[in-house]
Enzyme design. Structure first.
Site, PDB file in Angstrom:
ATOM      1  CB  CYS A  61      -0.942   0.004   1.205  1.00  0.00           C
ATOM      2  SG  CYS A  61      -1.939   1.498   1.319  1.00  0.00           S
ATOM      3  NE  ARG A  64       2.663   0.699   3.469  1.00  0.00           N
ATOM      4  CZ  ARG A  64       3.814   0.061   3.566  1.00  0.00           C
ATOM      5  NH1 ARG A  64       4.184  -0.450   4.729  1.00  0.00           N
ATOM      6  NH2 ARG A  64       4.626  -0.049   2.517  1.00  0.00           N
ATOM      7  CD1 TRP A 231      -7.494   8.656  -1.774  1.00  0.00           C
ATOM      8  CD2 TRP A 231      -8.306   8.649   0.325  1.00  0.00           C
ATOM      9  NE1 TRP A 231      -6.534   9.188  -0.948  1.00  0.00           N
ATOM     10  CE2 TRP A 231      -7.008   9.206   0.341  1.00  0.00           C
ATOM     11  CE3 TRP A 231      -9.014   8.545   1.529  1.00  0.00           C
ATOM     12  CZ2 TRP A 231      -6.397   9.644   1.516  1.00  0.00           C
ATOM     13  CZ3 TRP A 231      -8.417   8.988   2.698  1.00  0.00           C
ATOM     14  CH2 TRP A 231      -7.117   9.536   2.679  1.00  0.00           C
ATOM     15  CD  GLU A 236      -5.926   1.819  -6.501  1.00  0.00           C
ATOM     16  OE1 GLU A 236      -6.292   2.846  -5.892  1.00  0.00           O
ATOM     17  OE2 GLU A 236      -6.069   0.670  -6.065  1.00  0.00           O
TER      18      GLU A 236
HETATM   19  N1  ARG Z   1      -6.786  -1.733  -7.226  1.00  0.00           N
HETATM   20  C1  ARG Z   1      -8.108  -2.018  -6.737  1.00  0.00           C
HETATM   21  C2  ARG Z   1      -9.138  -1.543  -7.736  1.00  0.00           C
HETATM   22  O1  ARG Z   1      -8.822  -0.965  -8.727  1.00  0.00           O
HETATM   23  C3  ARG Z   1      -8.366  -1.393  -5.371  1.00  0.00           C
HETATM   24  C4  ARG Z   1      -7.348  -1.719  -4.302  1.00  0.00           C
HETATM   25  C5  ARG Z   1      -7.392  -0.810  -3.104  1.00  0.00           C
HETATM   26  N2  ARG Z   1      -7.097   0.546  -3.482  1.00  0.00           N
HETATM   27  C6  ARG Z   1      -7.105   1.613  -2.669  1.00  0.00           C
HETATM   28  N3  ARG Z   1      -6.846   2.763  -3.172  1.00  0.00           N
HETATM   29  N4  ARG Z   1      -7.350   1.490  -1.368  1.00  0.00           N
HETATM   30  O2  ARG Z   1     -10.327  -1.671  -7.554  1.00  0.00           O
END
Ligand code: ARG
Length: 356
Positions: A61, A64, A231, A236
């Site tokens: 992560c 953090r 968030w 991602e």
């Molecule tokens: N990578 C994942 C997604 O695209 C989410 C993982 C957690 N990500 C976060 N920013 N807490 O759905």
């Protein structure tokens, strides 16, 4: 378990500034409870701080820095399917917080010899993926769970963005499913600051990523049902969920619209399309007032986290391959560092998929 409990209590109580006497008394009580019952019950304070420590120890992560600002909802008293379903919906609603996303974890009763609570969904909000003759509609990552849901009698609308129902089981009882009420789901329609045509791709993504299939381990106790969220970082969605060729696979679509030469690798059409996808994600979330961080800011925040930890004489463990953002990694300081990838406890662990 006694060993793990002792180790956890020692670190937890020290960090919380408790006295030696308090630590000794609690350790004795816990040891006795384990001897008599085979397990022990965390106080709310231990549960809350343990969940935060687990986040702090999450090597993959990048977010953090905010480990100490986690809202911990104690749901250990819930026993029925109705109650659990309600608590999951409450989590979505409160974590969404109108767009100002609140990092939240809901912790349900831990695993015992009598059984366990387990959520089948990977995230509390996730789009279905339907296998059809013309290929997959929706998120290919969800095909297996979508099949299960359909088997169980759920009916999806069949669009590329249908939110899956919550599926979970308690102890040895049959799994159940519950539709997620639409009025608690925040979604962002994607548009681009310069490309008008982007809107017409009809892309959207949900606001809050809530991982629901991991086990939280604190002091030897296994919380098999402990959904948590932060968030999003824009990559991602823009560089993985939409771009991977085994997910929504949109780079060719975007590149085409941009008029790029997709026949030559050296036109860098993938890179250029990738960048615009990420820009669209950032722009849309920002315009709608929904929490989201870009990868440069996240990497900078991670540096601050490292400095903070150093000051506390704690080593920051990490998984380099995950900490680096998938877009322009070498422009962040993370790329130029190395990390020890050791799993400290408390932590979040993968668990065996309860179906398939
Ligand atoms: N990578 C994942 C997604 O695209 C989410 C993982 C957690 N990500 C976060 N920013 N807490 O759905």
């Amino acid at each position: 378990m006694i060993k793990q409990a002792e180790q956890f209590l020692e670190q937890c109580y020290k960090e919380l500034g408790k006295t030696e006497a308090e630590l000794r008394a609690r350790t004795e009580a816990v040891t006795q409870e384990i001897a008599e019952t085979g397990s022990y019950t965390h106080t709310y304070e231990e549960l809350e701080y343990g969940a935060k420590m687990a986040w702090r120890n999450s090597n993959r992560c990048i977010g953090r820095l905010f480990w100490n600002r986690l809202e911990v909802k104690d749901q250990r008293h819930l026993g029925t399917e109705e109650e659990v379903a309600g608590a999951l919906q409450e989590h979505i609603h409160e974590a969404t917080n109108g767009g100002r996303i609140q990092s939240t974890i809901s912790i349900f009763k831990p695993k015992t010899d009598d059984g366990e609570v387990k959520i089948w969904n990977h995230q509390l909000l996730r789009y279905a993926g339907y296998e059809t003759d013309e290929g997959i509609i929706g998120d290919p990552d969800s095909v297996a769970l979508t099949k299960k849901a359909l088997d169980m009698g759920w009916e999806g609308a069949g669009t590329p963005f249908d939110i899956l129902p919550h599926i979970f089981h308690i102890d040895d009882r049959e799994p159940v499913w519950y539709d997620v009420p639409e009025d608690i789901i925040l979604e962002i329609p994607l548009r681009h600051p310069e490309y008008e045509w982007f809107r017409e791709l009809n892309l959207r993504w949900y606001a809050v990523p809530i991982i629901s299939d991991m086990r939280l381990e604190i002091g030897g106790v296994d919380y098999t049902c402990a959904p948590f969220n932060g968030w999003y970082m824009e990559t991602e969605i823009g560089a993985r969920n939409f771009a991977d060729d085994f997910r929504y696979n949109l780079l060719p679509v975007v590149a085409e619209k941009m008029g790029l030469d997709t026949n030559r690798n050296s036109s860098l059409w993938k890179d250029r399309a990738l960048l615009e996808l990420n820009q669209a994600v950032l722009y849309s979330f920002q315009q709608d007032g929904v929490s989201l961080v870009d990868h440069h800011t996240a990497a900078w925040q991670f540096q601050v986290f490292q400095r903070n930890e150093h000051k506390q004489n704690r080593q920051v463990t990490g998984d380099w391959t995950w900490l680096n953002p998938p877009v322009s990694p070498a422009t962040t300081p993370i790329f130029h560092q190395s990390f020890e990838d050791r799993m400290d406890s408390p932590n979040y662990f993968y668990q065996k998929c309860p179906f398939s």
